[in-house]
Motif scaffolding. Structure first.
Motif, PDB file in Angstrom:
ATOM      1  N   TYR A  96       0.853  -1.200   0.000  1.00  8.04           N
ATOM      2  CA  TYR A  96       0.000   0.000   0.000  1.00  8.04           C
ATOM      3  C   TYR A  96       0.885   1.245   0.000  1.00  8.04           C
ATOM      4  O   TYR A  96       0.597   2.223  -0.681  1.00  8.04           O
TER       5      TYR A  96
ATOM      6  N   GLU B  77       9.316  12.308 -11.844  1.00  2.00           N
ATOM      7  CA  GLU B  77       9.823  11.921 -13.150  1.00  2.00           C
ATOM      8  C   GLU B  77       9.395  12.929 -14.210  1.00  2.00           C
ATOM      9  O   GLU B  77      10.156  13.239 -15.119  1.00  2.00           O
TER      10      GLU B  77
ATOM     11  N   GLY C 156      12.842  14.153 -14.606  1.00  6.40           N
ATOM     12  CA  GLY C 156      13.348  13.147 -15.533  1.00  6.40           C
ATOM     13  C   GLY C 156      13.891  11.921 -14.843  1.00  6.40           C
ATOM     14  O   GLY C 156      14.413  11.032 -15.495  1.00  6.40           O
ATOM     15  N   GLY C 157      13.820  11.875 -13.537  1.00  3.38           N
ATOM     16  CA  GLY C 157      14.293  10.683 -12.832  1.00  3.38           C
ATOM     17  C   GLY C 157      13.348  10.361 -11.694  1.00  3.38           C
ATOM     18  O   GLY C 157      12.572  11.218 -11.272  1.00  3.38           O
TER      19      GLY C 157
ATOM     20  N   GLU D  89      -9.677  -3.663  -0.052  1.00  2.00           N
ATOM     21  CA  GLU D  89      -8.678  -3.576  -1.117  1.00  2.00           C
ATOM     22  C   GLU D  89      -8.760  -4.756  -2.078  1.00  2.00           C
ATOM     23  O   GLU D  89      -8.309  -4.659  -3.208  1.00  2.00           O
ATOM     24  N   LEU D  90      -9.343  -5.861  -1.620  1.00  7.67           N
ATOM     25  CA  LEU D  90      -9.451  -7.044  -2.482  1.00  7.67           C
ATOM     26  C   LEU D  90     -10.216  -6.704  -3.751  1.00  7.67           C
ATOM     27  O   LEU D  90      -9.982  -7.273  -4.804  1.00  7.67           O
TER      28      LEU D  90
ATOM     29  N   THR E 228     -10.553  -3.479  -5.065  1.00  4.47           N
ATOM     30  CA  THR E 228     -10.188  -2.240  -5.754  1.00  4.47           C
ATOM     31  C   THR E 228      -9.423  -2.575  -7.027  1.00  4.47           C
ATOM     32  O   THR E 228      -8.876  -3.674  -7.161  1.00  4.47           O
TER      33      THR E 228
ATOM     34  N   LYS F 118      -6.476  -2.967  -9.611  1.00  6.65           N
ATOM     35  CA  LYS F 118      -5.100  -3.340  -9.281  1.00  6.65           C
ATOM     36  C   LYS F 118      -4.105  -2.394  -9.928  1.00  6.65           C
ATOM     37  O   LYS F 118      -4.370  -1.801 -10.969  1.00  6.65           O
ATOM     38  N   MET F 119      -2.967  -2.266  -9.285  1.00  6.02           N
ATOM     39  CA  MET F 119      -1.990  -1.272  -9.730  1.00  6.02           C
ATOM     40  C   MET F 119      -0.975  -1.838 -10.721  1.00  6.02           C
ATOM     41  O   MET F 119      -0.189  -1.089 -11.283  1.00  6.02           O
ATOM     42  N   THR F 120      -0.946  -3.152 -10.890  1.00  8.94           N
ATOM     43  CA  THR F 120       0.110  -3.762 -11.681  1.00  8.94           C
ATOM     44  C   THR F 120       0.142  -3.233 -13.110  1.00  8.94           C
ATOM     45  O   THR F 120      -0.897  -3.144 -13.756  1.00  8.94           O
TER      46      THR F 120
ATOM     47  N   GLN G   7       1.338  -4.180 -16.708  1.00 10.78           N
ATOM     48  CA  GLN G   7       1.770  -5.421 -17.333  1.00 10.78           C
ATOM     49  C   GLN G   7       2.742  -5.163 -18.454  1.00 10.78           C
ATOM     50  O   GLN G   7       2.403  -5.278 -19.633  1.00 10.78           O
ATOM     51  N   TYR G   8       3.952  -4.817 -18.070  1.00 16.98           N
ATOM     52  CA  TYR G   8       5.011  -4.679 -19.036  1.00 16.98           C
ATOM     53  C   TYR G   8       5.546  -6.077 -19.331  1.00 16.98           C
ATOM     54  O   TYR G   8       5.682  -6.861 -18.400  1.00 16.98           O
ATOM     55  N   PRO G   9       5.868  -6.498 -20.522  1.00 14.48           N
ATOM     56  CA  PRO G   9       5.885  -5.722 -21.769  1.00 14.48           C
ATOM     57  C   PRO G   9       4.595  -5.772 -22.571  1.00 14.48           C
ATOM     58  O   PRO G   9       4.602  -5.250 -23.678  1.00 14.48           O
ATOM     59  N   GLU G  10       3.543  -6.365 -22.041  1.00 12.14           N
ATOM     60  CA  GLU G  10       2.315  -6.404 -22.837  1.00 12.14           C
ATOM     61  C   GLU G  10       1.787  -5.005 -23.136  1.00 12.14           C
ATOM     62  O   GLU G  10       1.136  -4.776 -24.137  1.00 12.14           O
TER      63      GLU G  10
ATOM     64  N   MET H  77       6.812   7.166 -21.870  1.00 14.89           N
ATOM     65  CA  MET H  77       7.680   7.759 -20.858  1.00 14.89           C
ATOM     66  C   MET H  77       7.492   9.278 -20.856  1.00 14.89           C
ATOM     67  O   MET H  77       7.084   9.868 -21.849  1.00 14.89           O
ATOM     68  N   PHE H  78       7.821   9.886 -19.722  1.00  7.66           N
ATOM     69  CA  PHE H  78       7.734  11.344 -19.654  1.00  7.66           C
ATOM     70  C   PHE H  78       8.814  11.957 -20.552  1.00  7.66           C
ATOM     71  O   PHE H  78       9.886  11.383 -20.748  1.00  7.66           O
TER      72      PHE H  78
ATOM     73  N   PHE I 160      12.368  12.218 -19.255  1.00  7.66           N
ATOM     74  CA  PHE I 160      13.049  11.002 -18.815  1.00  7.66           C
ATOM     75  C   PHE I 160      14.369  10.849 -19.558  1.00  7.66           C
ATOM     76  O   PHE I 160      14.449  11.070 -20.754  1.00  7.66           O
TER      77      PHE I 160
ATOM     78  N   PHE J 246      -4.157 -10.009  -4.789  1.00 12.28           N
ATOM     79  CA  PHE J 246      -5.347  -9.163  -4.859  1.00 12.28           C
ATOM     80  C   PHE J 246      -5.508  -8.331  -3.596  1.00 12.28           C
ATOM     81  O   PHE J 246      -5.947  -7.190  -3.658  1.00 12.28           O
ATOM     82  N   PHE J 247      -5.137  -8.890  -2.459  1.00 10.92           N
ATOM     83  CA  PHE J 247      -5.165  -8.089  -1.234  1.00 10.92           C
ATOM     84  C   PHE J 247      -4.192  -6.926  -1.342  1.00 10.92           C
ATOM     85  O   PHE J 247      -4.383  -5.880  -0.752  1.00 10.92           O
TER      86      PHE J 247
ATOM     87  N   CYS K 248      -3.313  -5.182  -4.002  1.00 11.88           N
ATOM     88  CA  CYS K 248      -3.490  -4.350  -5.198  1.00 11.88           C
ATOM     89  C   CYS K 248      -2.589  -4.797  -6.334  1.00 11.88           C
ATOM     90  O   CYS K 248      -2.118  -3.986  -7.117  1.00 11.88           O
ATOM     91  N   ARG K 249      -2.284  -6.066  -6.407  1.00  9.84           N
ATOM     92  CA  ARG K 249      -1.469  -6.561  -7.510  1.00  9.84           C
ATOM     93  C   ARG K 249      -2.290  -7.566  -8.299  1.00  9.84           C
ATOM     94  O   ARG K 249      -3.429  -7.851  -7.948  1.00  9.84           O
ATOM     95  N   LEU K 250      -1.693  -8.116  -9.336  1.00 10.51           N
ATOM     96  CA  LEU K 250      -2.387  -9.123 -10.132  1.00 10.51           C
ATOM     97  C   LEU K 250      -1.858 -10.524  -9.884  1.00 10.51           C
ATOM     98  O   LEU K 250      -2.509 -11.499 -10.206  1.00 10.51           O
TER      99      LEU K 250
ATOM    100  N   ARG L 107       1.877 -14.473 -16.332  1.00 14.03           N
ATOM    101  CA  ARG L 107       2.649 -14.699 -17.535  1.00 14.03           C
ATOM    102  C   ARG L 107       2.474 -16.096 -18.108  1.00 14.03           C
ATOM    103  O   ARG L 107       2.178 -16.274 -19.271  1.00 14.03           O
TER     104      ARG L 107
END
Lengths: 522, 156, 360
Positions: free
Chosen positions: A286, A299, A303-304, B28-29, B31, B33-35, B37-40, B47-48, B51, C58-59, C61-63, C67
């Protein structure tokens, strides 16, 4: 500021120091910097002191011209932090401190040949890349000065025979980097801690002596990576003050906002890592989720994300990004809301409270004597905030409280950080709507030369007073650039804080005093 | 353990805080998700602008760059990352002028401090937003930034 | 009517005895059962690990794994494969024999306990009149494996971890024993099949025993969680203090055994909770709704059992991913100052409830 340094002969040093400590109440040894002034000036030490009661400051120096076997009296019994600072000076300059209980190398390998910070030393000649493991000393030396002037060398074992010594680190999940504690245990109870430092010592201070001033800036971000903004700010301030450059109001406000964002970033990470150390992995993520927002703000403008590279001598690298104000304004209410979640999931939790309440209590005398500035000192009731003590940038025009607590335990240290997040948000809120116009970079000469003199400037870093000690001989490179690391006192205090506690408490205390290893090792 | 609390008050107070914690994680279960999914998500990933990915020398469509080969960037670099090779040549009207031969940049020792970009008086170099810089061989990190056969942009 | 597994086992027995002598038939059946247990053991370990990784993610906030395969479904197979191919490293200065023996002890203990679970009506592998007692005894063998692992590794972290584990498991065994005793006071039998049959006929124990049963259930969950060395009681292997505790020095499949048994112990703890408190394979029945009850009976017992068990597993995972870790003295204080006194009082209350028939 330009330091007004008084010279004291080595034989009078202890007397003078004791007088300052007793009569002028100089209880805070701010820095202790080794120096090499060449053949004539000799090898010496510069001390800067402060009285926490009166706010008086003093700077002294002492030196010996004996380069073969330099000896100076130790002040490690007057200020506890001098113990580790003097070891650093011994490591770099080979100055032996008589009366110091533990004269060992601290950052370099035990089998290092020579003393690299001496101007006549050639570290690369004697020290090839060694492919063997570093032997760790089991005995330490001390030099005792007899009344008749002779010096006797004594050896003491670090750990007694039969002690159960466990290595916490250098590869350990909760030392937050390559830090190594040798911990003597009695069952689960800690009897003694011997920190072994220097695993990522990069010789930043030595490197600085051959870099131009703009180039030295690039290394500050790599000290305390959670205080990158403030570290660089300190060095820029120091050079600007020495050269008499006045930055625009806009730059001052930008720097203040950035410093506070960095502080929030660091404190969130503090919370996250503490949760992780105490086994609450969910709370850890969290914290990281929210920190991501700050990193995005950084960033976009700098830029970083970690190595921000933003402050420059006389300004900042680039003007604020057009989205900056909007993003920061979104972040403030978001963070305030999510702070409550931190309390729900971890801080108020009965298990977490029991792990932290009353664990690792540091007394006010201890934190001052060890020079533990920042949240760790303030948790024990020490008003040490540089932003209040010696205001810089835009801190004199914003209203904020210096958070202090009295308990001095791990929970107090955690709460200091949480309350400081709120204060930082308040500071940013006061400034974000009225960032004055002006140039973001003052004109400077192409080659920057700092006038001759000795300067010291401090800012409030994420975890305490980050100071820059600069001695210039008027060249385009510094003669000596020493950083007052915020983390070194925090590691030094671990032994005092942990004795008699359990191993699990070592982790809690280590987490709450909040050190960052690259800052310690430099 | 807090001594000022009675046994039962401590017990129930403790259970209450545990329940608050459980409520938080349960919320939170569900909400988003923040992940990332790189490289998909390569396509959406942007990028900014500021950068600092790696140093580049922009060339225009006529294969011209702005570098005059002065070497200020090389002097500004704290790490010796940049090697500028230049030569003198005689222009048609008999003046001796400097011109860039090769501009070598070692990504492996670059620490992205931006001093080179700031030192450049002509704006010839800049950082781009590429970040997929991994290679299998260290020698591939040494890049030649000026294109083959490129020449100096004519200033008007 | 609920499907009875005895139909299958009797048919199999009949078929086998018709082609071979009685002793050979029993031998073949034993082998089949053993294979079934081992397969189930592995399958459930994989299901649980996948479940844990996803729920934990999931708790947080991830997946979680995404893969390998759709939603990372094949991730676990890849992990198992990796673990099987890894070298088992033997340490210098470790007690080689004990070091290699320890993981097997842990797995044997959890397999023995695993065999006690009632999967369906008529599908019990080990079922005799002191079933619960046997189950408790078998599960305690595991701690020997942990202690041996810590001792034989000749590693300080391992030793501290093992000592913590010993202190913790032996303490919490007490609570488990007491809660079991409480429930036995209600059921009046130690035979697992009978306990479930009784709940099928008269309602789940947690409802029948009302207040004392609910308290016993909660205490059992806490103590069971501690028995599994899982967070917030994971301090024998607390990674932020002891890197990996007692299994620091294990690699390859030897580590895999600890990993497997950790998850299976979780399943077993949940399974025992289901059996004793939540009616095992008995379907959900609501008094007075005969139609509804009839429909529920069409769902096979094994679905009920596994479903309920996974529900309890979810509860335990929820707890694990919410709370910070306790400290060793706090773990013992929790057991001896809170759980044991409460269980003792609870036992008395349950005895009164059972003796005077205050239950449903």
């Amino acid at each position: 500021m330009n330091l007004d340094i008084r010279t004291v002969a080595p034989e009078n040093l202890r007397e003078e120091m004791l007088r300052l400590r007793r009569e002028q109440k100089m209880n805070f040894l701010e820095t202790l910097t080794g120096m090499d002034w060449g053949e004539e000036g000799g090898l010496g030490v510069v001390y800067t002191l402060e009285s926490t009661e009166t706010g008086e400051r003093a700077a002294l120096k002492t030196a010996t011209t004996d380069r073969e076997n330099p000896m100076l009296p130790s002040v490690s019994d007057i200020w506890k932090i001098a113990n580790i600072y003097e070891r650093e000076v011994y490591d770099f300059y080979g100055i032996k401190f008589t009366g110091h209980p533990d004269m060992r190398r601290i950052f370099l390998r035990e089998d290092w040949v020579g003393y690299p910070f001496r101007k006549d030393d050639e570290p690369e000649k004697e020290n090839p890349l060694r492919m063997t493991n570093e032997p760790l000393a089991d005995v330490t030396e001390s030099y005792v000065l007899n009344p008749d002037g002779t010096v006797v060398k004594e050896t003491h074992p670090i750990f007694e025979e039969g002690e159960y010594v466990v290595n916490i680190g250098p590869q350990h999940p909760s030392t937050h980097g390559v830090l190594h504690f040798r911990v003597s245990l009695d069952g689960e109870v800690i009897r003694k801690i011997d920190p072994v430092l220097g695993y990522i010592h990069r010789g930043v201070e030595k490197l600085n002596e051959s870099l131009t001033y703009p180039q030295t800036l690039a290394l500050t971000d790599r000290l305390d990576y959670l205080g990158a903004m403030q570290n660089r700010h300190a060095l820029c301030l120091c050079i600007e003050q020495a050269m008499g450059i006045e930055v625009s109001d806009r730059v001052k406000v930008i720097r203040t906002i950035m410093d506070e964002l960095q502080r929030i970033d660091s404190h969130i990470l503090f919370f996250s890592c503490l949760c992780q150390d105490l086994g609450a992995t969910t709370a850890f993520l969290y914290g990281f989720r929210d920190r991501e927002k700050i990193l995005d703000i950084f960033e976009e403008t700098c830029g970083g994300r970690l190595i921000l590279n933003y402050n420059t001598i006389g300004g900042v690298m680039a003007d604020l990004h057009p989205n900056f104000v909007k993003r920061v304004k979104e972040f403030i209410p978001y963070m305030r809301k999510n702070l409550q979640e931190y309390f729900d999931i971890f801080i108020n939790n009965v298990i977490a409270r029991n792990r932290m309440d009353g664990v690792g209590i540091l007394s006010l005398d201890d934190v001052i004597s060890f020079g533990c500035t920042g949240g760790t000192g303030r948790a024990s009731g020490w008003h040490n905030d540089v932003r209040k003590r010696m205001p810089y940038a835009a801190y004199d025009r914003v209203e904020f409280n210096e958070i202090t607590r009295k308990e001095g335990d791990s929970f107090a240290r955690l709460m200091i950080r949480m309350d400081e997040i709120k204060e930082s948000l308040n500071i940013i809120e006061q400034l974000i709507d009225n960032i004055p116009d002006g140039p973001f970079q003052e004109k400077t000469k192409p080659i920057i030369k700092v006038p001759e003199g000795t300067y010291y400037t401090a800012v409030e870093g994420s975890r305490g007073e980050f100071g820059v000690f600069l001695e210039s001989h008027g060249d385009k490179t510094p003669y000596r650039l020493h950083y007052r690391a915020t983390g070194l006192p925090l590691v030094a205090v671990m032994d005092t804080a942990c004795r008699g506690n359990l191993i699990a408490d070592l982790i809690t205390i280590g987490g709450t005093v909040d050190y960052v290893v690259p800052d310690i090792d430099r | 353990m807090k001594e000022d609390k009675t046994y039962l008050a401590g017990l129930f107070g403790g259970i209450k805080t545990l329940c608050v914690g459980l409520k938080t994680t349960m919320r939170e279960l569900f909400t988003p998700k923040m992940t990332e999914q790189y490289p998909e998500n390569r396509k959406e990933l942007k990028m900014f602008d500021r950068f600092r990915g790696s140093l580049t020398m922009p060339h225009n469509e006529n294969n011209e760059h702005k570098c005059v080969g002065c070497g200020l960037c090389q002097m500004a670099c704290p790490n010796g990352t940049i090697t500028v090779k230049s030569e003198f040549y005689e222009t048609e009207d008999g003046k001796k002028k400097k011109r860039l031969v090769s501009y070598e940049y070692n990504l492996g020792s670059c620490m992205f401090c931006q001093l080179c970009v700031r030192a450049c008086p002509h704006g010839a170099i800049t950082f781009d937003q590429s970040f997929e810089n991994a290679v299998f061989d260290r020698s591939k990190l040494v890049r030649k930034l000026n294109h083959e056969g490129s020449k100096l942009m004519e200033t008007k | 009517m609920l499907f009875d597994f005895n139909v299958i086992s009797q048919w199999l027995h009949g078929a086998l005895t018709s082609v071979m002598p009685e002793w050979a038939a029993i031998l073949t059946e034993s082998i089949l059962v053993a294979l079934a247990i081992i397969t189930l053991y592995a399958v459930f370990a994989i299901i649980l690990i996948y479940m844990e990784r996803k729920i934990c993610a999931f708790f947080q906030c991830r997946l979680g794994p995404m893969r390998v395969g759709k939603w990372g479904l094949l991730q676990l197979f890849a992990d198992v494969f990796k673990m099987l191919t890894k070298e088992i490293i033997s340490m210098r200065q470790s007690d080689r024999f004990l070091h290699n023996l320890a993981p097997f002890l842990v797995v044997i203990a959890s397999m023995l306990t695993f065999a006690c679970l009632p999967w369906n009506k008529g599908a019990h592998i080990l079922d005799f009149n002191v079933g619960v007692f046997f189950m408790l005894a078998a599960s305690s063998i595991g701690v020997v494996g942990i202690l041996l692992a810590g001792w034989s590794s000749n590693n300080k972290y391992s030793l501290i971890g093992a000592m913590r584990s010993g202190a913790q498991i032996i303490s919490y065994e007490l609570s488990i024993g007491l809660t079991m005793l409480t429930m036995m006071a209600l059921t009046g039998t130690l035979q697992i099949s009978e306990i479930v049959e009784q709940q099928y006929a008269e309602g789940w124990n947690i409802v029948r025993g009302h207040v004392p049963a609910v308290i016993a259930f909660l205490i059992y969950l806490i103590a069971g969680n501690a028995e599994c060395n899982r967070g917030p009681f994971d301090l024998p292997e607390s990674e932020s203090e002891l890197t990996a505790g007692y299994h620091t020095e294990y690699s390859g499949m030897h580590f895999g055994f600890y990993y497997l048994s950790e998850y299976l112990n979780l399943f077993i703890t949940a399974g025992i909770a289901t059996t004793i408190f939540l009616g095992g394979w008995a379907p959900l029945h609501i008094i007075g709704l005969d139609g509804f009850n009839g429909v529920m009976d069409y769902i096979p017992g094994i679905v009920w059992f596994v479903g309920k068990t996974l529900f309890v597993v979810f509860l335990l995972m929820w707890i694990r991913w919410t709370f910070p870790r306790l400290r060793i003295d706090q773990i013992l204080a929790l057991e001896w100052k809170y759980l044991v006194p409460i269980s003792l009082v609870n036992l008395v209350v349950m005895a009164i409830v059972a003796a005077y028939g205050f239950h449903f």
